[in-house]
Write a protein that holds these residues in place. Structure first.
Motif, short mmCIF file in Angstrom:
data_model
loop_
_atom_site.label_atom_id
_atom_site.label_comp_id
_atom_site.label_asym_id
_atom_site.label_seq_id
_atom_site.Cartn_x
_atom_site.Cartn_y
_atom_site.Cartn_z
N TYR A 226 0.83 -1.20 0.00
CA TYR A 226 0.00 0.00 0.00
C TYR A 226 0.87 1.26 0.00
O TYR A 226 1.92 1.32 0.66
N HIS A 322 -15.72 -5.68 7.19
CA HIS A 322 -15.96 -6.49 6.00
C HIS A 322 -16.02 -5.62 4.74
O HIS A 322 -15.44 -5.97 3.70
N ASP A 325 -12.55 -4.35 3.71
CA ASP A 325 -11.78 -5.41 3.05
C ASP A 325 -12.27 -5.63 1.62
O ASP A 325 -11.47 -5.81 0.69
N GLN A 326 -13.59 -5.63 1.43
CA GLN A 326 -14.15 -5.82 0.10
C GLN A 326 -13.72 -4.70 -0.84
O GLN A 326 -13.36 -4.95 -2.01
N TYR A 327 -13.75 -3.48 -0.33
CA TYR A 327 -13.33 -2.32 -1.13
C TYR A 327 -11.89 -2.45 -1.59
O TYR A 327 -11.58 -2.24 -2.77
N ASP A 328 -10.99 -2.81 -0.69
CA ASP A 328 -9.58 -2.94 -1.05
C ASP A 328 -9.34 -4.11 -1.99
O ASP A 328 -8.52 -4.03 -2.93
N GLN A 329 -10.07 -5.20 -1.77
CA GLN A 329 -9.88 -6.38 -2.64
C GLN A 329 -10.35 -6.07 -4.06
O GLN A 329 -9.67 -6.42 -5.04
N GLU A 330 -11.50 -5.44 -4.21
CA GLU A 330 -12.05 -5.20 -5.55
C GLU A 330 -11.29 -4.11 -6.30
O GLU A 330 -11.21 -4.15 -7.54
N HIS A 332 -8.08 -3.54 -5.67
CA HIS A 332 -6.66 -3.89 -5.55
C HIS A 332 -5.88 -2.73 -4.91
O HIS A 332 -4.82 -2.31 -5.39
#
Length: 358
Positions: A226, A322, A325-330, A332
């Motif tokens: 990051y 949750h 985490d979803q925001y960062d995963q989608e 990247h």
């Protein structure tokens, strides 16, 4: 033979039990308050053994005889309440428990009856969640004298003491409704946000005050995927206040980021990266808006609103983690520009839907 029959008749009269005394009658006593805070539902006689209410001297005997209220204690008190109190619906429907109600008489030197009345009642109320509270007890008594042939004083003493019990309960409720949380019938939450920037290391969320790189004062990490990180979270404080039988719950919401725990690499101070971190902060505000709507008056009970609110907070905190985490995963971590733009639009639309953005 005739003399024998008369002797037998009078002897039999002495052996037969005395005829039962006529019951006492409670006359209605109009309540002086037009709209009392209470009405009476159930009446329960909890005196051990449920003895007769009165033990009265009779005109023809020097001994006392048991005398009941007309219809029995429970029915007589219910009828007295129904006829004495206004028919309009009241806020609190109470149950009366008769713990003591006794009239005892003794003869006096002038062939009258001296009586003593003792009354003790408990008043119960069942709140909207079904929990029963004993609100208060009423204790009273009276002394009187009466001719043996006139029981008016007995019935008047009972009437006055019961009327006094209702007057006492009205006065007690009038005061207690402002300070006794047991009398609450509902919880009314109101929400406000901390937006004043009063703490050196904390930035409170304000839609009119977006983040800047100057808010990221933490030491940058030398390694990792990051370019920056924002430490954001939320908390709440609640101040309950009883207001005319309703718990006014003032909830202060705090959506914040901690400067010293948020950082950015020197070469990564771009507008694009700042937008990515701002969206992390926006997500916290979105979750708090959802939390607000979960903490509705229908979801908070008067008996357990603190625990319910705490549980809803923990669920929302989990939801926030949750979603982050979803925001960062989608996206990247913001590298995927198309995904980042989709999240930008999604977050803005939801913030507008909640009235945060215009």
């Amino acid at each position: 033979m005739l003399a024998f029959l008369f002797t037998f008749f009078f002897s039999l009269q002495r052996l037969l039990p005395a005829a039962p005394e006529k019951p006492l009658v409670l006359q209605a006593a109009p309540f002086p308050v037009a709209n009392p805070l209470f009405s009476v539902g159930a009446v329960r006689d909890e005196r051990p053994g449920r003895p007769a209410v009165a033990w009265l001297l009779t005109p023809t005997s020097a001994t006392v005889q048991p005398v009941e209220l007309q219809g029995g204690t429970e029915a007589a008190l219910r009828q007295f309440a129904a006829r004495s109190l206004p028919a309009a619906s009241a806020r609190y429907r109470v149950a009366i428990r008769v713990l003591e109600c006794r009239v005892q008489e003794v003869p006096t030197a002038n062939r009258q009856a001296a009586g003593q009345l003792t009354v003790r009642l408990a008043f119960d109320w069942q709140n909207p969640e079904g929990r029963t509270h004993t609100l208060t007890e009423y204790r009273s008594g009276a002394r009187y004298q009466r001719p043996l042939t006139d029981r008016t004083a007995v019935e008047a003493a009972l009437q006055q003491n019961l009327q006094g019990a209702f007057g006492y309960l009205q006065q007690w409720l009038t005061k207690a409704v402002q300070q006794d949380a047991r009398l609450a019938t509902a919880v009314r939450p109101t929400f406000s946000y901390d937006t004043h920037q009063t703490e050196q290391d904390t930035v409170f969320y304000d839609p009119n005050r977006p983040l800047s790189w100057n808010d990221f004062t933490g030491t940058p990490r030398s390694k990792g995927k990051y370019a920056a990180a924002v430490y954001s979270s939320f908390a709440y404080q609640g101040w309950p206040r009883l207001n005319n039988g309703v718990i006014d719950l003032n909830i202060r919401l705090k959506v914040f980021m901690v400067r010293s725990s948020s950082w950015v690499a020197p070469e990564q101070r771009t507008a694009y990266n700042l937008n990515h971190e701002q969206r992390h902060f926006d997500i916290v505000r979105l979750v708090v808006e959802r939390f607000r709507r979960k903490a509705s008056p229908d979801s908070l009970t008067v008996d357990d609103f603190n625990s319910i609110l705490g549980w809803q907070y923990l669920k929302s905190f989990t939801e926030m983690n949750h979603l982050q985490d979803q925001y960062d995963q989608e996206t990247h971590g913001g590298i995927d520009a198309a995904a980042q733009e989709r999240w930008n639009r999604r977050i803005d639309a939801e913030l507008r839907g909640y009235g945060v953005l215009r």
